[in-house]
Design an enzyme around this catalytic site. Structure first.
Site, PDB file in Angstrom:
ATOM      1  N   GLY D 195       0.791  -1.225   0.000  1.00 42.06           N
ATOM      2  CA  GLY D 195       0.000   0.000   0.000  1.00 42.06           C
ATOM      3  C   GLY D 195       0.817   1.265   0.000  1.00 42.06           C
ATOM      4  O   GLY D 195       1.950   1.278  -0.479  1.00 42.06           O
ATOM      5  N   LEU D 221      -4.144  -5.503  -4.891  1.00 43.73           N
ATOM      6  CA  LEU D 221      -3.089  -4.489  -4.768  1.00 43.73           C
ATOM      7  C   LEU D 221      -1.778  -5.084  -4.241  1.00 43.73           C
ATOM      8  O   LEU D 221      -1.754  -5.637  -3.144  1.00 43.73           O
ATOM      9  CB  LEU D 221      -3.568  -3.371  -3.834  1.00 43.73           C
ATOM     10  CG  LEU D 221      -2.602  -2.189  -3.683  1.00 43.73           C
ATOM     11  CD1 LEU D 221      -2.385  -1.471  -4.995  1.00 43.73           C
ATOM     12  CD2 LEU D 221      -3.091  -1.239  -2.612  1.00 43.73           C
ATOM     13  N   ASP D 222      -0.728  -4.940  -5.004  1.00 45.50           N
ATOM     14  CA  ASP D 222       0.608  -5.374  -4.595  1.00 45.50           C
ATOM     15  C   ASP D 222       0.680  -6.879  -4.324  1.00 45.50           C
ATOM     16  O   ASP D 222       1.540  -7.345  -3.584  1.00 45.50           O
ATOM     17  CB  ASP D 222       1.088  -4.596  -3.358  1.00 45.50           C
ATOM     18  CG  ASP D 222       1.115  -3.098  -3.602  1.00 45.50           C
ATOM     19  OD1 ASP D 222       1.246  -2.692  -4.770  1.00 45.50           O
ATOM     20  OD2 ASP D 222       1.023  -2.341  -2.628  1.00 45.50           O
ATOM     21  N   GLU D 223      -0.237  -7.624  -4.910  1.00 49.22           N
ATOM     22  CA  GLU D 223      -0.286  -9.059  -4.656  1.00 49.22           C
ATOM     23  C   GLU D 223       0.059  -9.889  -5.897  1.00 49.22           C
ATOM     24  O   GLU D 223      -0.010 -11.116  -5.853  1.00 49.22           O
ATOM     25  CB  GLU D 223      -1.695  -9.459  -4.163  1.00 49.22           C
ATOM     26  CG  GLU D 223      -2.127  -8.838  -2.851  1.00 49.22           C
ATOM     27  CD  GLU D 223      -1.583  -9.584  -1.641  1.00 49.22           C
ATOM     28  OE1 GLU D 223      -0.843 -10.567  -1.827  1.00 49.22           O
ATOM     29  OE2 GLU D 223      -1.915  -9.169  -0.516  1.00 49.22           O
TER      30      GLU D 223
END
Lengths: 277, 277, 277, 277
Positions: D195, D221-223
């Site tokens: 994040g 997100l960011d995964e």
């Protein structure tokens, strides 16, 4: 309020930190950062003191001279940006990295000019609005070439010359003129692979790690005081060309890190070594 | 002549280095190493001073207390070897590394005892002439087990407890009793993969680097002040088990490096962070 | 079902992977892992194939010999643990690391014996139930000493000899006898600092990184094929002694990683280089 | 003679390497490099084969389809340079690095255009003769903004989109459209500090290492699948701003290394992971 950096180098003696910081305190200068190092073997004392306040340089230095041992080297450096001239040959990556870091604010210097013995990097340099001088070595003796180089370089009154893959050996006269002011990037992990074609040498030896070394230039080829080194792993898959390609990132990172330390006055040269505070 | 280390932690103020070094100078103590750090954001000042000479602890500390701001924490630590008790479960590598480094002189501590909740590591410990206590947790509540553990541990009056892959969570009561004196090695690069089975978590996430974290134990699981971290690269060839196997070297290296810093009085704990001077 | 590893080294030619894997398939052997490397410069082909199934070694090798170019070196290696003899002088850390990794299962070898020219490491070795032989060099010529060493070593029929900080140079006769079967750890980042006292040399040169190199021993001192190298950063704070102390971890990690590759049949020696598949 | 890369991904089965390499051999294609990986846990087989010769794509692929298990994904990729569009916000270092590496030949792609939501990086982009489009998000909904972005981006028919510090979260619709074709650089060592403001999070946690992660963008997100990660050490001297400054080098190095692997067809995406051959 100004910021200045006091650099002190002298023989070790009792009470040095106390004496220097007393004087700073008396001058109502605030110590923002302080680092010192005593080389117990040789009995040398080094201190770097970042100061903030209203400076009276003359009385501050006079107080220090009175308090410190005879032979002390001390220097009060302003926080003005250093002025550099970059020397290049044909390879773009180190020059490009310095230009880009200067552009994005990661390397806070004034690039006065770039001087090359080919015009290969003229376009790149001029993209960034920086003057480029091509001083060809063709048909010139080494001395003649350097004389022409110095004619161009000297006018810029640079604090430091940066050899960003400048592939010619400098003469003692040139080196002497910019004593401890020339920073070179050598494309090996010195003292391994001194001299020409270090990646080919590394390939031939079958090493599993290659590196780069930023150092001050002295008259002994690749023997000057080392500022910064770094390495990357390689293996049997790497040809000498692959090593050279992979080495580019290390070269440019090592050079710009060394440069950052030098232009921000963290580096003491001492014998053939550096103390970085 | 003795060697002692002075640790000072206080609010930042003008002239602190000068004041402290003056007092050391007045006491005819030689400063062997000195490091300080100012956290400008929070206004905290930290200084670690290695001193050599003839110490009068009471007058030295009294002088410091008079000169330094109210609320200053200062400590004059002798150079005696620290005494540690090691807690283990079944895995040998971290314990083995500490035993071996202690044996070969790389880690200068007194290992008072090893306490485990299994007897797996009894033989290894006793090879080195160190008492091993097995305190099984079987059929005990967490509190009952810890009470029995503490009965054994407390008798050794350890300066630090080292959790060398001790796989049980400690209760607040236990942690409180050894406040900032318990060092744990967690087998991930915290704060990634808090909790159980970090290598399995790392495998599931497909990370390209794994790591280990040495930290002081607090009541928030894996949230205590970090002392040291390190990592190694992994790739798609690594199963979770391969990661665990490869991670052993990082775990033991990180733990023994952290331990070296702690037992040689380089580590300040400050909020949930460490300052290592 | 058995596991064996097929190692193939020959001149490069079209269809080699296809031919070898065909034969494995025909023999109903499952390929667990396969790695190959072609050195395009020299035209050499290397392949390491981990196989699982029911082996008829003779027919498998005969099929390979028929299919592959003349001069092919191929070897079918069982998954039995390799047998090593460790040679030492006085320093404990490399020996200790091998003993501990063998104890905890990280290094899967049979340590047949430890042989030293002092008895310093006898106690450590015997803690792990391994025979220690002290063969003093005092009052002996190099040849006499080695003859006595070999008398002890030869009886163990080791697959590999490991020089775990054995501080004597071996004669050509000794090296020849264990051709490409002697693994040494040199305490520098070769080819920097060949020969004696590399940490002192590194200190004198003022390098910012030190390292260690595991290599096969040949008759050219510190010039044999490199298996593994690693480095750690140092700075002006490190004396030569500090470097030696800090270097211990690199030395032992490099040696045990090299050893793991060698005893698990990942290493091809080729000219003065290694190919590690 | 042409060079192409064959990428094969299917369920593991006996004889796959043999079958594929047989077909290549039959087609008189020379195998320049070959790498394969079997994920034994899931039973997946991956192979990357660099081929040289005269290609009949249709018959080659038909032969493969006949020989390989149903459901096999195979792709024969030409050696043409990939076409990328770079998305940016205000930070120059990642864009600058890609531009410079493209200029000096270290990154062999065609940069079709740069698209930013500010005009900050217009000048830098245009120095290198590459079109820059500013698509401001001001006064637009996320969907409206993306619609305008896609209008610009789509015309370039890029093989990959590179988020070089593009600081806006993409909607599922956008991500879907460029499925596994969007590469992002996240300025933390994921999954730590997902994040916003990862350097501030890292500072607050007191970590001793910071890093960067290049990954394919998915709707979590960011995964997304991680391609490359790297780290650098930090300590108590680093403010959150210092971390951000120091992190620049890691970010750009990780991004350009990931990009090099992707555009040279080394990366398989598989579940939420990558296999890099």
């Amino acid at each position: 309020m100004e910021k200045k950096t006091l650099l002190t180098h002298c023989s070790d003696a009792p009470g040095l930190i106390s004496k220097i910081t007393n004087i700073c305190y008396k001058h109502q200068l605030n110590i923002v950062h302080n680092n010192e190092f005593v080389d117990n073997a040789s009995g040398h004392f080094f201190m770097r003191t970042e100061l903030q306040g209203y400076f009276n340089d003359d009385t501050l230095l006079a107080d220090l001279d009175q308090a410190l041992p005879a032979g002390t080297k001390r220097k009060l450096v302003s926080s003005d940006r250093k002025r550099i001239v970059i020397l290049v040959t044909k390879e773009a990556h180190c020059l490009g990295d310095i230009l880009m870091k200067n552009f994005d604010g990661s390397l806070d210097v004034e690039i006065a000019a770039v001087v090359g013995n080919y015009d290969t990097l003229k376009d790149l340099t001029e993209k960034f609005g920086i003057p480029y001088h091509c001083v060809s070595h063709v048909d010139l003796s080494r001395e003649q070439h350097e004389a022409k180089m110095l004619e161009v370089i000297d006018q810029y009154q640079a604090d430091y010359l940066v050899l960003a893959k400048y592939m010619r050996v400098l003469t003692p006269g040139f080196v002497e003129k910019y004593h401890h002011k020339i920073i070179n990037i050598h494309h090996s992990f010195l003292p391994a692979f001194i001299g020409a074609k270090p990646y080919q040498q590394a390939f031939d030896r079958g090493v599993k790690i290659i590196g780069a070394t930023a150092h001050f230039v002295t008259n002994d080829l690749d023997e000057g005081p080392i500022i910064k080194q770094d390495v990357i792993p390689v293996d049997h898959n790497f040809s000498a060309q692959d090593m050279a390609q992979a080495g580019r990132d290390v070269e440019k990172n090592v050079l710009s890190k060394a440069l950052n330390k030098v232009v921000n006055d963290h580096v003491f040269v001492y014998g053939n070594k550096t103390v970085i505070l």
